[in-house]
Design an enzyme around this catalytic site. Sequence first.
Site, PDB file in Angstrom:
ATOM      1  N   GLU B  81       0.840  -1.198   0.000  1.00 21.97           N
ATOM      2  CA  GLU B  81       0.000   0.000   0.000  1.00 21.97           C
ATOM      3  C   GLU B  81       0.872   1.244   0.000  1.00 21.97           C
ATOM      4  O   GLU B  81       0.416   2.339   0.272  1.00 21.97           O
ATOM      5  CB  GLU B  81      -0.994  -0.005   1.160  1.00 21.97           C
ATOM      6  CG  GLU B  81      -0.393  -0.146   2.532  1.00 21.97           C
ATOM      7  CD  GLU B  81      -1.475  -0.077   3.609  1.00 21.97           C
ATOM      8  OE1 GLU B  81      -2.092  -1.119   3.863  1.00 21.97           O
ATOM      9  OE2 GLU B  81      -1.698   1.008   4.154  1.00 21.97           O
ATOM     10  N   CYS B 113      -2.918  -4.789   3.985  1.00 24.16           N
ATOM     11  CA  CYS B 113      -1.744  -5.568   4.392  1.00 24.16           C
ATOM     12  C   CYS B 113      -1.698  -6.985   3.813  1.00 24.16           C
ATOM     13  O   CYS B 113      -0.833  -7.757   4.175  1.00 24.16           O
ATOM     14  CB  CYS B 113      -1.669  -5.650   5.914  1.00 24.16           C
ATOM     15  SG  CYS B 113      -1.532  -4.043   6.695  1.00 24.16           S
ATOM     16  N   HIS B 237      -1.077 -12.293  10.611  1.00 23.88           N
ATOM     17  CA  HIS B 237      -0.723 -10.893  10.375  1.00 23.88           C
ATOM     18  C   HIS B 237      -0.501 -10.207  11.719  1.00 23.88           C
ATOM     19  O   HIS B 237      -1.175 -10.518  12.705  1.00 23.88           O
ATOM     20  CB  HIS B 237      -1.815 -10.185   9.575  1.00 23.88           C
ATOM     21  CG  HIS B 237      -1.533  -8.724   9.423  1.00 23.88           C
ATOM     22  ND1 HIS B 237      -0.370  -8.256   8.858  1.00 23.88           N
ATOM     23  CD2 HIS B 237      -2.237  -7.623   9.817  1.00 23.88           C
ATOM     24  CE1 HIS B 237      -0.376  -6.929   8.898  1.00 23.88           C
ATOM     25  NE2 HIS B 237      -1.489  -6.518   9.469  1.00 23.88           N
TER      26      HIS B 237
END
Lengths: 138, 348
Positions: B81, B113, B237
């Site tokens: 991003e 992400c 994550h």
Amino acid sequence: MHVPRFWREIPNRYTLVGTRCGHCNKVFFPPRAICPRCRRVGQLEPFRLSGRGRIHSFTTVYSGPRDFKDQLPYVLAIVELEEGPRVMAQVTDCNGEEVKIGDEVEMVFRRIKEEGEEGIIHYGFKARLVRKAGAGGS
Amino acid sequence: MEVGIVGYGAYIPRYRLRVEEIARMWGADPQQTKRSFGVEEKAVAGPDEDTVTISVEAAKNALRRGGVDPSLVGAVYVGSESHPYAVKPTATIVAEAVGATPEMTAADFEFACKAGTAGIQACMGMVEAGMIKYGMAIGADTAQSSPGDPLEYAAAAGGAAFLVGKLDREAVASIEATYSYTTDTPDFWRREMRPYPRHGGRFTGRPGYFKHTLSAAQGLMRKLGLTPRDFDHAVFHQPNGRFPVEVASELGFSMSQIRAGLLSPKIGNTYSGAAMLGLAAILDGAKEGERILAVSYGSGAGSDAFSLIVREGIERKRDLAPKVSDYLEDKVYIDYATYCKFTRKLVR
């Protein structure tokens, strides 16, 4: 630098493509069109350098051009590549006290400068000291 | 599935900013901030680094481990991003710099992400369909955060690259299955032309990260008929140091299963790089036959879950490039002012 000039030199700037004389095996970087030794019998062909070399000489720049102001002070070195050619390059991720003549370096891919906020970004090679981490050729 | 990981590579910039230093800047209690985020320090890109240069370093490491001629890489996908250009692909620059051009396809992916793991799935499909021999999926970021925003304590820089190919003796791991869980959840976003993302504060937790990460992990285990006990390692994550630990515990994974891949306390949240760097760290120390669960999360929102089984190729290949631990150890601390200069936050 104009866009076409940067674009034409991408193979040299990104992947260290120089030339090698097929007659005497001497390697040139930046690339030469004619081998100065062999002249008309020379046969120059594109040759990709490994990116491994040693610091031949270096200096620390405290007053640099505008594009490099945010990186001051930075180390500028002449690197002798293992195939023979000497190239000038910034030494990234270090300060002047860490660098010594003869130190092993590898060429890494970094941002060199940009043409303002709206222009293209010039990527290219810089030298990095070979430490335990990040070791290896390109 | 007959696809696997043929090579993998990590890269983390050298510079670190301590959470105490950020807390000092904004008048927050340093110890309490560290505890509440579960992060001690974060990785910061140098002034000459960005998503392109991080991707190139990671991709070169993946090619070294893969032992693959770069011209055989048929696809390069970069998930991020923080692509340096709004229009002009990161992937073409990376592909050129690693020598994969011109007979190949390339594109930039964006899914907060998790764009890097979306790239792995795209490569898996193309390899399995016989469209390409090898595909390179990269997740890398120089994560943006508004000064003073809680995001600033964790938003970090780093990336990882995975070379996907047909399963053979060269593979470091097979990809047993993948499963994704996706909804429209506005937990975190950045509008066109705006420099910093905005987020829903506490809303990013339960309806965002936890719902999708848990659903993807559970969906994958259901699909394969497995339970947490069947996995030797798991990585989730890592937006901070606490969420992945909590999600692991809710699923029934122990601390020892997630330890190897838990990097956020030492480098922060590397966004698209986070789950993939964690997976790289696990592979750095994994043994043949071990099973790994990897679950990414991207705001907006979705999760990709993968089950991998480590293959014999790992023993020959893991020492061919720097390990995640090498990058963790090689670090230089900077202060907040230097961080502002490096990340171009100074107004002039």
